[in-house]
Design a protein around this motif. Structure first.
Motif: not given
Lengths: 112, 112
Positions: A5-7, A9-10, A87, A104, A106, B40-41
């Motif tokens: 999991r990544q955070s 998203q932006s 990204t 997913t 960033t 987004g995935k």
């Protein structure tokens, strides 16, 4: 089931600031963690990687901090430049690195 | 140095059509991969191959076939194209014993 999991998203930062991108994983057998950088219209390219025996890996302005106990890692980009806008994907795998699970991503924007 | 070439760059097909994507690498790498990148995935592994004529399924292999007839090439077939699999398909390769994956520029699939 998202194993990596990544955070966030932006993320938007000003030029010269430090951007911090977060990643977490679930499988305790993962011990190789590469970060890839992807520009629009291109495939991802390896930026920096770390193995679980280390808690920090530095390469110029890019540093990975790794916390094995919490299964978390972060990518710090110091003195962010507009050319860093891309990204960033965190990935994780076992020893050989063959079967890498990707987060997913960033999307980083560095504003001049 | 080397390069990964993916053809075609853009692929447009009809729903239900069988479509083939091709990948060539001149790194002389042993392992090759096919990923699907949905917005987004992140990247999801479809198939990989550790040597000529070897095939290993990834997390997303249903609806796809792959073929590794030569060390330098790896093809992916969408057996019956669906609108919900419009995405960018990325090919990658790694040398034996190394974890860094080298990616091609991708094939963008559109299904009408």
């Amino acid at each position: 089931q998202q194993q990596v999991r990544q955070s966030p998203q932006s993320l938007t930062v000003w030029e010269g600031e430090t951007a911090i991108l977060n990643c977490s994983y679930e499988d305790s057998t993962f011990n190789y963690f590469p970060w890839y950088q992807q520009f629009p219209g291109e495939g991802p390219a390896l930026l920096i990687s770390i193995r679980s025996v280390s808690d920090k890996k530095e390469d110029g302005r890019f540093t990975i901090f790794f916390n094995k106990r919490e299964k978390k890692l972060s990518l710090h980009i110091t003195d962010s430049q507009p050319g860093d806008s891309a990204t960033y994907f965190c990935a994780a795998s076992e020893n050989s690195g063959t079967y890498q699970r990707f987060g997913t991503g960033t999307k980083l924007q560095v504003v001049p | 140095g080397g390069i990964i070439t993916q053809t075609p760059k853009f692929l447009i097909g009809q729903e239900g059509q069988k479509l083939t994507l091709k990948c060539q690498q001149n790194f002389n790498h042993d392992t090759m991969y096919w990923y699907r990148q949905d917005s987004g995935k992140g990247l999801r592994l479809i198939y990989y191959s550790i040597t000529e004529n070897d095939l290993q399924k990834g997390d997303l292999s249903e609806g796809y076939d792959a073929s590794r007839e030569k060390k330098s090439s790896f093809s992916l077939t969408v057996t019956s194209a669906q609108k919900n699999e419009m995405a960018v398909f990325l090919c990658a390769s790694t040398p034996g014993g190394r974890a860094e994956q080298f990616f091609g520029p991708g094939t963008r699939l559109t299904v009408l």
